[in-house]
Design an enzyme around this catalytic site. Structure first.
Site, PDB file in Angstrom:
ATOM      1  N   ASN A   8      -0.506   5.119   2.669  1.00  0.00           N
ATOM      2  CA  ASN A   8      -0.946   5.228   4.054  1.00  0.00           C
ATOM      3  C   ASN A   8      -0.059   6.287   4.701  1.00  0.00           C
ATOM      4  O   ASN A   8       1.087   6.020   5.033  1.00  0.00           O
ATOM      5  CB  ASN A   8      -0.772   3.864   4.751  1.00  0.00           C
ATOM      6  N   TRP A   9      -0.612   7.474   4.841  1.00  0.00           N
ATOM      7  CA  TRP A   9       0.205   8.585   5.369  1.00  0.00           C
ATOM      8  C   TRP A   9       0.363   8.534   6.882  1.00  0.00           C
ATOM      9  O   TRP A   9       1.080   9.328   7.464  1.00  0.00           O
ATOM     10  CB  TRP A   9      -0.395   9.928   4.927  1.00  0.00           C
ATOM     11  N   LYS A  10      -0.361   7.646   7.546  1.00  0.00           N
ATOM     12  CA  LYS A  10      -0.287   7.535   9.008  1.00  0.00           C
ATOM     13  C   LYS A  10      -0.491   8.920   9.636  1.00  0.00           C
ATOM     14  O   LYS A  10      -1.244   9.720   9.103  1.00  0.00           O
ATOM     15  CB  LYS A  10       1.041   6.887   9.420  1.00  0.00           C
ATOM     16  N   HIS A  94      -4.872  -2.195  10.580  1.00  0.00           N
ATOM     17  CA  HIS A  94      -3.432  -1.987  10.374  1.00  0.00           C
ATOM     18  C   HIS A  94      -2.693  -2.479  11.629  1.00  0.00           C
ATOM     19  O   HIS A  94      -3.204  -2.353  12.748  1.00  0.00           O
ATOM     20  CB  HIS A  94      -3.147  -0.506  10.110  1.00  0.00           C
ATOM     21  N   GLU A 164       0.845  -7.349   5.309  1.00  0.00           N
ATOM     22  CA  GLU A 164       1.901  -6.480   5.823  1.00  0.00           C
ATOM     23  C   GLU A 164       2.642  -7.192   6.955  1.00  0.00           C
ATOM     24  O   GLU A 164       2.221  -7.132   8.117  1.00  0.00           O
ATOM     25  CB  GLU A 164       1.305  -5.173   6.357  1.00  0.00           C
ATOM     26  N   SER A 214       7.868  -1.477   3.833  1.00  0.00           N
ATOM     27  CA  SER A 214       9.104  -0.977   3.200  1.00  0.00           C
ATOM     28  C   SER A 214       9.098  -1.076   1.682  1.00  0.00           C
ATOM     29  O   SER A 214      10.147  -1.273   1.067  1.00  0.00           O
ATOM     30  CB  SER A 214      10.340  -1.693   3.764  1.00  0.00           C
ATOM     31  N   GLY A 235       3.759   3.171   3.119  1.00  0.00           N
ATOM     32  CA  GLY A 235       3.801   4.163   4.198  1.00  0.00           C
ATOM     33  C   GLY A 235       4.818   5.251   3.887  1.00  0.00           C
ATOM     34  O   GLY A 235       4.547   6.201   3.156  1.00  0.00           O
TER      35      GLY A 235
HETATM   36  P1  PGA Z   1       6.033   1.394   5.278  1.00  0.00           P
HETATM   37  O1  PGA Z   1       4.582   1.266   5.926  1.00  0.00           O
HETATM   38  O2  PGA Z   1       5.866   1.459   3.783  1.00  0.00           O
HETATM   39  O3  PGA Z   1       6.585   2.679   5.843  1.00  0.00           O
HETATM   40  O4  PGA Z   1       6.824   0.205   5.706  1.00  0.00           O
HETATM   41  C1  PGA Z   1       3.596   0.467   5.329  1.00  0.00           C
HETATM   42  C2  PGA Z   1       2.392   0.437   6.230  1.00  0.00           C
HETATM   43  O5  PGA Z   1       2.545   0.417   7.456  1.00  0.00           O
HETATM   44  O6  PGA Z   1       1.249   0.434   5.738  1.00  0.00           O
END
Ligand code: PGA
Length: 252
Positions: A8-10, A94, A164, A214, A235
């Site tokens: 998930n590159w956001k 999300h 999540e 994380s 992420g």
């Molecule tokens: P993160 O994000 O791996 O940076 O904690 C995961 C997500 O929000 O999908």
């Protein structure tokens, strides 16, 4: 069950950055088939990313969508458009959508139906906040989110769930800790029990439940070894091809 490792590159990466990361990942993934691999880039990179992925094992997904097919919804993108842009998956609900854009379970249920109608595979994200966890409300929250978001959804075999815990999501802070493998496994097991209740045991067993929050090369293996953790939604650690590849390799 083959694991799914999803990026998930956001709101990160220009088209050029997206292409160079995919190019690098394709080289790393040569001769690797241990997991299904998915990247959800920002909308602007979908078309270019899709062409760059062709012929590789990497699949394309979007980070969000609107439930209407078309119309006066400035700034929104529909499932029809995503399908037409070669997306196979779409993230739904999300926690950042829920928190910053006020998306509630009822609204997300409409998106689930629209995604499935257009042949997209939705990845439904659920999870509790720190406050909810501290008040021992985790199971209630997960159950409420599942029941509401999956209301009248019959094609559960096309759905992936991503657990999540909101407090474990890094939001760019690399010091954030993931859930422990035992806490994550307990939540995943609980989610599977709820799915059994809504559908049946055989169907519930086949649903992939990803862990997100994380996940990084240092902790991916121990999380992915748990029996009910069927992949990861990554992420921050997915932004670099090398660290994302390390996580994919942990999914044997
Ligand atoms: P993160 O994000 O791996 O940076 O904690 C995961 C997500 O929000 O999908």
């Amino acid at each position: 069950m083959k694991k799914l490792i999803a990026a998930n590159w956001k709101m990160n990466k220009t088209v050029d950055d997206a292409i160079s990361t995919i190019k690098e990942l394709k080289v790393l993934l040569k001769d690797h088939q241990e997991a299904d691999v998915l990247i959800c880039p920002p909308y602007t990179s979908l078309m270019a990313a899709g062409s760059e992925m062709k012929g590789s094992i990497i699949k394309l997904g979007a980070q969000n969508m609107h439930h209407e097919e078309s119309g006066a919804f400035t700034g929104e993108i529909s499932a029809l458009m995503l399908k037409n842009a070669s997306c196979e998956y779409v993230l739904i609900g999300h926690s950042e959508r829920r928190e910053f854009f006020n998306e509630d379970n009822e609204f997300l249920n409409k998106k689930m139906h629209a995604a499935l109608k257009h042949g997209l595979k939705p990845i439904l994200c659920i999870g509790e906040t720190l406050d909810q966890r501290q008040k021992n409300e985790t199971e209630d929250v997960l159950e409420t989110q599942l029941l509401a978001c999956l209301r009248d959804v019959t094609e559960i075999e096309k759905v992936t769930i991503a657990y999540e815990p909101v407090w474990a999501i890094s939001r760019g802070n690399t010091n954030t800790k993931p859930a422990t493998k035992n806490d994550a496994e307990a939540a995943h097991l609980f989610i599977r029990e709820i799915l059994k209740g809504i559908y049946d045991e055989a169907k519930a067993k086949k649903v992939r439940i990803l862990y997100g929050g994380s996940m990084k090369p240092e902790n991916a293996k121990e999380l992915l070894e748990m029996p009910n953790i069927n992949g990861g939604l990554v992420g921050n650690a997915s932004l670099s091809a090398k660290s994302f590849f390390e996580i994919i390799k942990s999914a044997r």
